[in-house]
Each structure stands twice: as C-alpha cells, then as structure tokens.
Motif scaffolding. Structure first.
Motif, PDB file in Angstrom:
ATOM      1  N   PHE A  19       0.790  -0.891   0.267  1.00 21.37           N
ATOM      2  CA  PHE A  19      -0.140  -0.071   0.021  1.00 21.37           C
ATOM      3  C   PHE A  19       0.808   0.975   0.227  1.00 21.37           C
ATOM      4  O   PHE A  19       0.210   2.386  -0.609  1.00 21.37           O
ATOM      5  N   ILE A  20       2.399   1.203   0.788  1.00 21.57           N
ATOM      6  CA  ILE A  20       3.264   2.093   0.665  1.00 21.57           C
ATOM      7  C   ILE A  20       3.612   2.518  -0.364  1.00 21.57           C
ATOM      8  O   ILE A  20       4.178   3.871  -0.836  1.00 21.57           O
ATOM      9  N   TRP A  21       4.174   1.313  -1.648  1.00 22.35           N
ATOM     10  CA  TRP A  21       4.054   1.488  -2.665  1.00 22.35           C
ATOM     11  C   TRP A  21       3.764   2.462  -3.550  1.00 22.35           C
ATOM     12  O   TRP A  21       3.765   2.570  -4.380  1.00 22.35           O
ATOM     13  N   MET A  22       2.106   2.256  -3.352  1.00 18.73           N
ATOM     14  CA  MET A  22       1.378   2.580  -4.308  1.00 18.73           C
ATOM     15  C   MET A  22       1.499   4.137  -3.824  1.00 18.73           C
ATOM     16  O   MET A  22       1.010   4.640  -5.429  1.00 18.73           O
ATOM     17  N   LEU A  23       1.602   4.663  -2.786  1.00 23.11           N
ATOM     18  CA  LEU A  23       1.218   6.441  -2.865  1.00 23.11           C
ATOM     19  C   LEU A  23       3.162   6.628  -3.233  1.00 23.11           C
ATOM     20  O   LEU A  23       3.278   7.819  -3.433  1.00 23.11           O
ATOM     21  N   ARG A  24       3.995   5.869  -3.988  1.00 20.77           N
ATOM     22  CA  ARG A  24       4.996   6.466  -4.514  1.00 20.77           C
ATOM     23  C   ARG A  24       5.248   6.751  -5.979  1.00 20.77           C
ATOM     24  O   ARG A  24       6.256   7.240  -6.681  1.00 20.77           O
ATOM     25  N   MET A  25       4.102   6.343  -6.134  1.00 25.11           N
ATOM     26  CA  MET A  25       4.015   6.506  -7.713  1.00 25.11           C
ATOM     27  C   MET A  25       3.376   8.121  -8.132  1.00 25.11           C
ATOM     28  O   MET A  25       3.157   8.942  -7.425  1.00 25.11           O
ATOM     29  N   PRO A  26       4.590   8.349  -9.733  1.00 23.67           N
ATOM     30  CA  PRO A  26       3.772   9.852  -9.811  1.00 23.67           C
ATOM     31  C   PRO A  26       2.480  10.100 -10.095  1.00 23.67           C
ATOM     32  O   PRO A  26       1.391   9.314 -10.249  1.00 23.67           O
ATOM     33  N   PHE A  27       2.202  11.526  -9.537  1.00 33.01           N
ATOM     34  CA  PHE A  27       0.865  12.265  -9.656  1.00 33.01           C
ATOM     35  C   PHE A  27      -0.375  11.925 -11.359  1.00 33.01           C
ATOM     36  O   PHE A  27      -1.485  11.305 -11.079  1.00 33.01           O
ATOM     37  N   THR A  28       0.764  11.931 -12.310  1.00 33.69           N
ATOM     38  CA  THR A  28       0.522  11.413 -13.735  1.00 33.69           C
ATOM     39  C   THR A  28       0.134  10.237 -13.526  1.00 33.69           C
ATOM     40  O   THR A  28      -0.417   9.953 -15.010  1.00 33.69           O
ATOM     41  N   VAL A  29       0.887   9.176 -13.007  1.00 39.52           N
ATOM     42  CA  VAL A  29      -0.045   8.053 -13.084  1.00 39.52           C
ATOM     43  C   VAL A  29      -1.501   8.035 -12.232  1.00 39.52           C
ATOM     44  O   VAL A  29      -1.531   6.808 -12.162  1.00 39.52           O
ATOM     45  N   LEU A  30      -0.693   8.554 -10.934  1.00 41.11           N
ATOM     46  CA  LEU A  30      -2.089   8.097  -9.680  1.00 41.11           C
ATOM     47  C   LEU A  30      -3.286   8.560 -10.104  1.00 41.11           C
ATOM     48  O   LEU A  30      -4.853   8.129 -10.150  1.00 41.11           O
ATOM     49  N   ALA A  31      -3.249   9.809 -10.307  1.00 39.29           N
ATOM     50  CA  ALA A  31      -4.387  10.611 -11.237  1.00 39.29           C
ATOM     51  C   ALA A  31      -4.938   9.751 -12.213  1.00 39.29           C
ATOM     52  O   ALA A  31      -6.697   9.547 -12.023  1.00 39.29           O
ATOM     53  N   PRO A  32      -4.162   9.353 -12.599  1.00 40.18           N
ATOM     54  CA  PRO A  32      -5.683   8.553 -13.800  1.00 40.18           C
ATOM     55  C   PRO A  32      -6.164   7.161 -13.788  1.00 40.18           C
ATOM     56  O   PRO A  32      -7.698   6.694 -13.672  1.00 40.18           O
ATOM     57  N   LEU A  33      -5.685   6.698 -12.431  1.00 41.62           N
ATOM     58  CA  LEU A  33      -5.926   5.468 -11.825  1.00 41.62           C
ATOM     59  C   LEU A  33      -6.684   5.994 -10.782  1.00 41.62           C
ATOM     60  O   LEU A  33      -8.168   4.901 -10.718  1.00 41.62           O
ATOM     61  N   ILE A  34      -6.802   6.726 -10.186  1.00 42.86           N
ATOM     62  CA  ILE A  34      -7.660   7.761  -9.746  1.00 42.86           C
ATOM     63  C   ILE A  34      -9.464   7.797 -10.101  1.00 42.86           C
ATOM     64  O   ILE A  34     -10.396   7.226  -9.846  1.00 42.86           O
ATOM     65  N   PHE A  35      -8.894   8.070 -11.096  1.00 39.15           N
ATOM     66  CA  PHE A  35     -10.228   8.518 -12.131  1.00 39.15           C
ATOM     67  C   PHE A  35     -10.866   6.571 -12.939  1.00 39.15           C
ATOM     68  O   PHE A  35     -11.896   7.320 -12.598  1.00 39.15           O
ATOM     69  N   VAL A  36     -10.049   6.627 -12.817  1.00 33.56           N
ATOM     70  CA  VAL A  36     -10.400   4.521 -13.831  1.00 33.56           C
ATOM     71  C   VAL A  36     -10.950   3.902 -12.220  1.00 33.56           C
ATOM     72  O   VAL A  36     -12.612   3.556 -12.587  1.00 33.56           O
ATOM     73  N   LEU A  37     -10.491   4.160 -11.283  1.00 35.84           N
ATOM     74  CA  LEU A  37     -11.323   3.412 -10.185  1.00 35.84           C
ATOM     75  C   LEU A  37     -12.576   3.578  -9.448  1.00 35.84           C
ATOM     76  O   LEU A  37     -13.377   3.059  -9.124  1.00 35.84           O
ATOM     77  N   SER A  38     -12.218   5.070 -10.226  1.00 34.46           N
ATOM     78  CA  SER A  38     -13.854   6.134  -8.635  1.00 34.46           C
ATOM     79  C   SER A  38     -15.091   5.719 -10.105  1.00 34.46           C
ATOM     80  O   SER A  38     -15.657   5.912 -10.092  1.00 34.46           O
ATOM     81  N   VAL A  39     -14.360   5.646 -11.739  1.00 29.38           N
ATOM     82  CA  VAL A  39     -15.629   4.933 -12.325  1.00 29.38           C
ATOM     83  C   VAL A  39     -16.068   3.979 -12.222  1.00 29.38           C
ATOM     84  O   VAL A  39     -17.457   3.659 -12.546  1.00 29.38           O
ATOM     85  N   VAL A  40     -15.412   3.260 -12.743  1.00 31.52           N
ATOM     86  CA  VAL A  40     -15.608   1.613 -12.055  1.00 31.52           C
ATOM     87  C   VAL A  40     -16.412   0.870 -10.997  1.00 31.52           C
ATOM     88  O   VAL A  40     -17.310   0.908 -10.895  1.00 31.52           O
ATOM     89  N   GLY A  41     -15.852   2.247  -9.587  1.00 32.91           N
ATOM     90  CA  GLY A  41     -16.264   1.773  -8.526  1.00 32.91           C
ATOM     91  C   GLY A  41     -17.880   2.507  -8.886  1.00 32.91           C
ATOM     92  O   GLY A  41     -18.573   2.169  -8.172  1.00 32.91           O
ATOM     93  N   GLY A  42     -17.899   3.336  -8.935  1.00 31.80           N
ATOM     94  CA  GLY A  42     -19.688   4.568  -9.653  1.00 31.80           C
ATOM     95  C   GLY A  42     -20.480   3.665 -10.393  1.00 31.80           C
ATOM     96  O   GLY A  42     -21.825   2.985  -9.925  1.00 31.80           O
ATOM     97  N   TYR A  43     -19.774   2.718 -11.604  1.00 35.94           N
ATOM     98  CA  TYR A  43     -20.858   1.688 -12.051  1.00 35.94           C
ATOM     99  C   TYR A  43     -21.136   0.853 -11.425  1.00 35.94           C
ATOM    100  O   TYR A  43     -22.094   0.007 -11.443  1.00 35.94           O
ATOM    101  N   ALA A  44     -20.209  -0.108 -10.525  1.00 37.96           N
ATOM    102  CA  ALA A  44     -20.136  -1.256  -9.801  1.00 37.96           C
ATOM    103  C   ALA A  44     -21.204  -0.603  -8.930  1.00 37.96           C
ATOM    104  O   ALA A  44     -21.686  -1.617  -8.767  1.00 37.96           O
ATOM    105  N   ALA A  45     -21.809   0.099  -8.596  1.00 34.12           N
ATOM    106  CA  ALA A  45     -22.220   0.136  -7.071  1.00 34.12           C
ATOM    107  C   ALA A  45     -23.765  -0.020  -7.880  1.00 34.12           C
ATOM    108  O   ALA A  45     -24.652  -0.993  -7.102  1.00 34.12           O
ATOM    109  N   THR A  46     -24.589   0.564  -9.010  1.00 34.57           N
ATOM    110  CA  THR A  46     -25.595  -0.282  -9.670  1.00 34.57           C
ATOM    111  C   THR A  46     -25.920  -0.238 -11.462  1.00 34.57           C
ATOM    112  O   THR A  46     -26.562  -0.691 -11.352  1.00 34.57           O
ATOM    113  N   GLN A  47     -24.212  -0.127 -11.836  1.00 38.25           N
ATOM    114  CA  GLN A  47     -25.036  -0.936 -13.244  1.00 38.25           C
ATOM    115  C   GLN A  47     -25.161  -0.093 -13.793  1.00 38.25           C
ATOM    116  O   GLN A  47     -26.393   0.043 -15.111  1.00 38.25           O
TER     117      GLN A  47
END
Length: 504
Positions: free
Chosen positions: A385-413
């Motif tokens: 989990f700590i390693w995840m925070l060492r990723m550059p924000f240019t990588v982390l921001a798209p990851l956060i966006f994708v996970l957010s979209v997937v999470g928002g869709y998975a709740a109710t499809q």
C-alpha cells in the motif's frame, strides 16, 4: 464458566485445518474486496456465496464471516492511499487518513487503522460472547422513537465536524438531507425531488456514488488545482522499526477514538437498520467532541482514523448478534449471511443457540481467529500500500479516475450514477473552494434515510405528539443529550461574541 467452555470448543472448531485455510483465504480476499471502490463486504459476500456450497455449512459461514472481517479492514486502504472510500463504512476514515498520507505519514494511518480495527473487533467479540442474549432483548426494545433519537444524537456532532462556521455547517447538513430525500418516499411510495424528470433519480442517490465522487474525483481535482501543475509523489517510507514507532504513536494519540469506536460501534451495530456506517460516523464525531484539540481533526489526526476503524469492525460483529439471536439482519451483509443460513437448512433465532450450539460457537470462535488473521494480513501488505503512494501523480491521477468510474458503475450498473459521481466531484471541489465543510453533507446523506422514516413513524405512533421523544425511557435521555450538544456550540459562539464586544 459454561460460556468459557463453549467458547473454547468453538475456537477449537475454528482451528480445524479446513477452517483455518478458509479464514486465511477469506480475510485476504476480503481485504482486497474492501479496498476496491464500489465493491465492499456486501458485494464480496454475495459474489462468493455460491462457493460455500462446496463445504459444510459451519465452515461456509466461517468463510463468509472472514470475508466480512477482511473487508472491514480493507475499506481503509483506498481511503488512506487514494482518498477514495473502499466502502461507505470507511468514509469517515478518509477525513484524517488521507491528510496523513499527503503529509508522508501513510504508514502511521495504515498501522493505526489496523490496530484500531483489531482492538474494536476484539472488544466487540468479548461483548458478543458475554452479553449476546441480553443485548438481543435490548435491541428489540428500540423502536422508531429510539432510533430517531440516536440519529439526532449523531446530527448533534455535525456542528463540531464543520468547524467554527456554524451557518455553513448547517447549510451543508441541509444540502445532504436534500440529496438523501431523492427517490421514492418509503412511507407513501410517491416519487420526490426527481430532478428534470430524469428516471435515474427514482432509485435515489447511492451513497457510495456520492462518497466516491466527493472524495475521489473531488480530491483529485483539488490536488491538481492547488499544486498548479507542480505535482510530485507523496513521500511515504516504510520499515519494521517505523511500524513499531507508528504503532506506539497511533495508540498514544488515538486511544480515545479506539475506545469510543469499540464500544459505540458495537451498540449501534446491533440495532436493525443502523449498521457499521452510522456507527463509524458517530464515533468520529464523538471522538472529535471529546478531544483536547478538536481543531486537529480533519487535518491528519490518528484519532480520526482510529475511531471510525474501531467502530466499523466492532459494528460488523454487533450486526451478527440480532441475526443469530432474533433472525433480524443488522446490516446488508448480514442479510446475505441470513439468506445463506436459510439455504443451508439453519433457522436463525432464539433456538439456534440450543439446537445448533456447535455451529453457533464455532462461528463465534472464528470471530476471534479471523480478527487476528486480518491484523496479520493487513500489516503484511502495508509495504504494498505504501508503494502505491510512491507512484508519480501523473500515474496516480488516471488510476484514481478509472477506479472512481468503475466503482461508481459497479454500485448500480447504471451510467446515470457515473455522471452523477462526476457531478458530485466538481460540486465538492467548488464547495471546498468556497470553504464549505463537506463532512456534514456526507454524513447527512447517510443518516437521512434512517432519520426521516423513523421520525415520521414515531409521529404516526403518537398521533403527531412530539413529546414521544421525551417520554419514552430510552429515547428521552438520548434526545435531551442530543439537544444539549446541539446548543452548546451556539452558546459558545454567543459567549465569544459578547466577550469580544466587551473587550472592544
């Protein structure tokens, strides 16, 4: 002594090789299921329920309970590392967990969350073992007036969560209550607040969609705007010596929150229709109220991580109590477990303890073992989990966006919820720019669907007489305490203004 003997037999049952294997696999799966935005314990248990038909019923529910435990631990991971609540139970963890991570103290937040979860789970296990029959009867006494009084007590902590600007806090609460009222009226069945006649609003606003939008998309936009493009990686270090040091600091600064969450979470968890989310939010509010320096909450205080994490683990055990003793699920996840028990030919209720003692005490014994294994697995994966925070924000921001979209869709499809999530993200960003507190709005949308129906049911019971909240032996004291807590900040504000006027 009889209880100790039965508990010992139950622990020995859970230590059988097949049960140990299922517990280890269950807590590990639960950890990552809880950390994935949009999944959580409800979806995890539901998805893996068919697998349990391959093993005996006693081992099957031990496996599902282990997933439940692991998911309660895992919800804090994405809340701390990404600022996205893995589940609704971990929203309050984001308030202080994410600021700690942004300060380079992610290890402190993760270790504090793990230890508080373990202590909360252990305390609730002991309470469950000793007081199960008595607490089941007490939970049965709670009717609509008592539950509304409890929700009012939770609302009383909101002013403290909003800081010193009381008008903005009240406006934030009202905004959350408006969103909570969207959809079909539970009592009349009539649709209300269906904005622009969009059919997607008929099923209401899913809380997880709001939470991911506010703390996932909103946090990402805020970080990009506040850094003006000069985004660097979060400083996050990890060592065995550091874990020991963080454990000491986390418990030293978070022991009050851990104690409050462990006890309050359990008693809220046993109430039908309450569950771990209100318990964790209420514990956070109470921990802030009793803190010596409440202003540090929301800026990265270990107590703000310990209180909700101890509470949601304690509440998860508490929710099992009405399910086993009364056949009434205390949370959505225990409702799925209840369905599984019925399919396996078991009848939850008062006779379960006498008709199936091996099954019941084997399950209770597994609570202790699952709690221990969840702590070990969680601490073992902290370097990842700590390693995840060492990723550059240019990588982390798209990851956060994708996970957010997937999470928002998975709740109710439903793509409607994805667009809604994006709207909440931008809305949260602008509210933050205007210095409006977000926590009270988020908490209001959680407790609104519980508070409103119980208020109306109570008034129907009393033919519109509001004194029902004061005359009932349990609801009365809770209501009075809530009113006192609501008025205290107002008296403080008036006192401070009069003092400044006299000095002038």
């Amino acid at each position: 002594m009889e209880i100790l003997g039965l508990l010992t037999d139950g622990i020995m049952t859970s230590l059988m090789p097949i049960n140990i294997l299922l517990i280890l696999v269950g807590v590990t799966l639960g950890l990552f299921i809880g950390a994935m935005p949009g999944l959580g314990s409800v979806n995890g248990v539901a998805i893996l329920l068919p697998i349990t038909f391959l093993v005996p019923p006693g081992s099957a529910i031990i496996f599902l309970a282990a997933i439940y435990y692991g998911a309660m631990y895992g919800g804090a991971i994405s809340s701390i590392t990404l600022g996205i609540p893995g589940a609704s139970t971990a929203v309050a963890t984001t308030f202080d967990g994410r600021p700690l991570a942004m300060k380079g103290r992610a290890s402190l937040a993760l270790v504090t969350a793990a230890l508080a979860s373990f202590i909360g789970g252990t305390v609730s296990n002991v309470l469950f073992t000793v007081f199960a029959p008595l607490l089941a009867k007490v939970a049965l006494i709670f009717g609509p007036p008592e539950i509304f009084a409890l929700m009012l007590l939770a609302f009383a902590t909101f002013v403290g969560l909003g800081g010193d600007d009381i008008p903005k806090t009240i406006l934030s609460i009202c905004l959350g209550l408006v969103f909570a009222a969207v959809g079909f009226d539970e009592i009349s069945g009539a649709p209300r607040l269906v904005f622009f006649d969009i059919s997607g609003f008929l099923h209401g606003i899913n809380f997880l969609v709001l939470a991911i939008g506010v703390y996932g998309i909103g946090e990402m936009i805020w970080t990009i705007e506040s850094t003006r493009g000069e985004i660097t990686t979060t400083e996050a270090k990890m060592s065995v010596k550091g874990i020991v040091s963080d454990s000491k600091e986390g418990m030293k600064r978070g022991w009050k929150g851990t104690a409050i969450g462990s006890v309050l979470g359990f008693f809220v968890g046993i109430l039908p229709a309450a569950g771990a989310t209100p318990g964790s939010l209420m514990s956070y509010g109470v921990a802030k109220l009793v803190a010596k320096k409440p202003d540090e909450f929301g800026k990265g205080h270990p107590g703000g991580v310990a209180a909700p994490e101890a509470a949601n683990n304690s509440a998860s055990t508490g929710a099992m109590l009405p399910m086993l003793t009364l056949g009434i699920p205390g949370s959505p996840t225990t409702a799925i477990l209840l369905g599984g028990m019925v399919i396996w030919g078991l009848t939850p209720g008062p006779r379960l303890f006498t008709d199936q003692p091996d099954f019941v005490w084997g399950l209770i014994g597994s609570f202790y073992i699952s709690n221990f294994f969840a702590l070990i697995v969680n601490l073992a994966f902290i370097p990842l989990f700590i390693w995840m925070l060492r990723m550059p924000f240019t990588v982390l921001a798209p990851l956060i966006f994708v996970l957010s979209v997937v999470g928002g869709y998975a709740a109710t499809q439903d793509m409607h919820d994805v667009w809604l999530m994006l709207g909440f993200g931008f809305g949260a960003f602008f509210l933050r720019k205007l210095d409006y507190p977000l926590a009270p709005a988020v908490l209001a949308i959680v407790l609104g669907p519980i508070a409103e129906p119980t208020l109306r049911q109570s008034l129907l019971l009393s033919s519109g007489d509001a004194t029902i909240f004061f005359t009932r032996p349990i609801a009365g004291p809770i209501t009075v305490i809530a009113i006192i807590l609501i008025l205290l900040p107002l008296f403080k504000a008036i006192r401070d203004r009069s003092r400044k006027a006299s000095e002038a």
